[in-house]
Enzyme design. Structure first.
Site: not given
Ligand SMILES: Cc1cc2nc3c(=O)[nH]c(=O)nc-3n(C[C@H](O)[C@H](O)[C@H](O)COP(=O)(O)OP(=O)(O)OC[C@H]3O[C@@H](n4cnc5c(N)ncnc54)[C@H](O)[C@@H]3O)c2cc1C
Length: 449
Positions: A23, A25-27, A93, A184
């Site tokens: 992943g 994403g942010f983390g 994955v 929003e």
């Molecule tokens: C529409 C929307 C609006 C939001 N608005 C806000 C806001 O205004 N403020 C705020 O703080 N937070 C907001 N959030 C929440 C914030 O985006 C999440 O808390 C944050 O993205 C979490 O980060 P993460 O790294 O856990 O996951 P994510 O950023 O979601 O990243 C997960 C990644 O894992 C990848 N992935 C998943 N499963 C697999 C797999 N099996 N194999 C390979 N890759 C995989 C995905 O493609 C993705 O790139 C919002 C979320 C959404 C959906």
């Protein structure tokens, strides 16, 4: 012709500990940015080749921004010489194999020394397959593009019918979930109705366009303070959004939304922003999972697996302060990613790991032009113009990539002065699987298909 079985992960062998991050994403990106390639080989797997800035996804859905303004290619983020032993692979994955310390993908397995699961969440329909089939989620860039096409197709079709019931169902938009995404989106649609659509579609009476925001609890923005919820309700009502509190959806068949209280709304569009659950991967023992998230200790180690970690939305870290885990927003994911980078370095040096402590920097939500709410540290609450300025500033600051910051800022300045929403384009018409009538309609103007 490319044969699928000719592909392989093709990751070089290494003598360094290999950290596999699932992943970007942010983390995931905050962890990888802080890990040092001199000490580790870093492998990142993601099923999309970009990091998505989800807080601005609703602006893509409502024709305010193009998707490339809120997404940054992962290879670009990690393209510099600092990341010489960083390897990105565009794969999903499919399985984790803790017993043999490998992960599986459709093109092969890879052994890891440390595994970090940072897969975020997916939409949760609470077992209602009909809602899953007919509603629109808003979790990914393709979802936002589907929704943008759907909105614009509804207006185009409404301008081409004289049947009042069909026209009304095309002009009714039901948004389920009064959290930040629902609020929003409802606010942005209401701004479009006021400032953009009447000029585009002079034949439609936009007094008849209804935006319903449905929330099961007794206030909108339940994760925020009651003060912010009350202000938001006022702003939404001022924009003409019909807010339905204490209301639960029972069913939706693509034409009619039925609520538990028996009420019904005819609508071609129902957006599901009512729930998420962890994007789990097969292979984790059931005792490591609770309420769809992965149980971790205060070092983000998965309970029972010292070399496996979960960070961000997927991680369920119970502490005295957060007995139900941290909020599912970007900051915990960012902070956990950064701390885990330090802790992995400590782990290989045999040092004591640092506990995670969440620094809550506050919460924000935007409702429309000059209208936002902010819950700030020390129990301070702001609403209106100043909260709106903070919202704009924070979102520009946290966007990944200089180009994206510039594009979004210039778009916002342009929108502010012109009231425009520039990307009202149906690039790829939305057709729900099996929707023959709509396919036929689209073929009428898209003769090549
Ligand atoms: C529409 C929307 C609006 C939001 N608005 C806000 C806001 O205004 N403020 C705020 O703080 N937070 C907001 N959030 C929440 C914030 O985006 C999440 O808390 C944050 O993205 C979490 O980060 P993460 O790294 O856990 O996951 P994510 O950023 O979601 O990243 C997960 C990644 O894992 C990848 N992935 C998943 N499963 C697999 C797999 N099996 N194999 C390979 N890759 C995989 C995905 O493609 C993705 O790139 C919002 C979320 C959404 C959906």
């Amino acid at each position: 012709m490319l044969e699928f079985d000719k592909l392989s992960l093709n990751i070089p062998d290494t003598t360094k500990p290999r950290v596999v991050i699932i992943g970007g994403g942010f983390g995931g990106i905050n962890l990888a940015k802080k890990l040092k390639c001199e000490d580790f080989q870093i492998v990142m797997f993601d099923k999309q080749n970009y990091h998505g800035f989800w807080p601005l996804l609703y602006q893509v859905a409502t024709a305010g921004l193009e998707p490339d303004a809120i997404a940054e290619p992962l290879r670009k983020i990690f393209g510099s010489d600092d990341y010489q032993d960083f390897h990105f692979r565009l794969v999903r994955v499919t399985q984790i194999n803790p017993a043999v310390k490998t992960v599986s993908t459709p093109i092969g397995d890879l052994p890891y020394d440390y595994l970090v699961i940072a897969t975020g969440t997916k939409s949760n329909y609470f077992g209602n397959d009909q809602i899953k089939k007919y509603s629109f989620p808003l979790k990914k860039v393709p979802d936002a593009l589907n929704l943008r096409s759907q909105f614009l197709q509804c207006f185009e079709q409404a301008s081409m019918t004289i049947d009042p019931e069909i026209r009304q169902s095309l002009l009714n938009f039901v948004i389920v979930g009064g959290g930040p995404t629902g609020v929003e989106l409802a606010g942005a649609l209401a701004e479009m109705r006021k400032n953009v659509l009447p000029t585009d579609y002079p034949g439609i009476d936009f007094g008849k366009m209804n935006i319903y925001l449905v929330e099961g609890m007794d206030r909108v923005l339940p994760p925020m303070s009651p003060e912010s919820s009350a202000k938001t309700l006022g702003y939404l009502q001022g924009l003409g959004v019909n807010v339905m509190l204490n209301t639960l959806v029972d069913s939706y068949d693509g034409s009619v939304a039925t609520f538990k209280n028996g009420e019904k709304i005819i609508a071609h569009t129902l957006i599901w922003a009512a729930g998420v659950s962890g994007a789990l991967i097969e292979g984790l023992p059931t005792e490591a999972v609770e309420r769809g998230r992965i149980l971790v200790n205060t070092h983000n180690q998965i309970l029972g697996y010292p070399d496996m970690f979960a960070i961000g939305d997927i991680a369920f870290m119970k502490t005295d302060e957060y007995p139900r885990g941290h909020p599912g927003v970007a900051q915990p994911a960012i902070q956990q990613g950064k701390l885990l980078a330090k802790n992995l370095q400590r782990l290989v040096r045999g040092e004591k790991l640092e506990d995670f402590k969440y620094h809550d920097k506050g919460s924000l939500a935007i409702i429309g032009r000059n209208k936002a709410v902010a819950d700030l540290p020390k129990n301070k609450h702001l609403g209106g113009f100043f909260a709106w300025i903070i919202w704009l500033f924070v979102h520009i600051m946290f966007l990944v990539g200089f180009r994206n910051k510039l594009v979004v800022l210039s778009n916002w300045i342009y929108h502010f002065f012109t009231y425009e929403r520039g990307t009202r384009l149906i690039i790829r018409p939305f057709v729900r699987k099996g929707d023959r009538a709509k396919r036929k309609f689209i073929n009428n103007y898209n003769a090549d298909e």
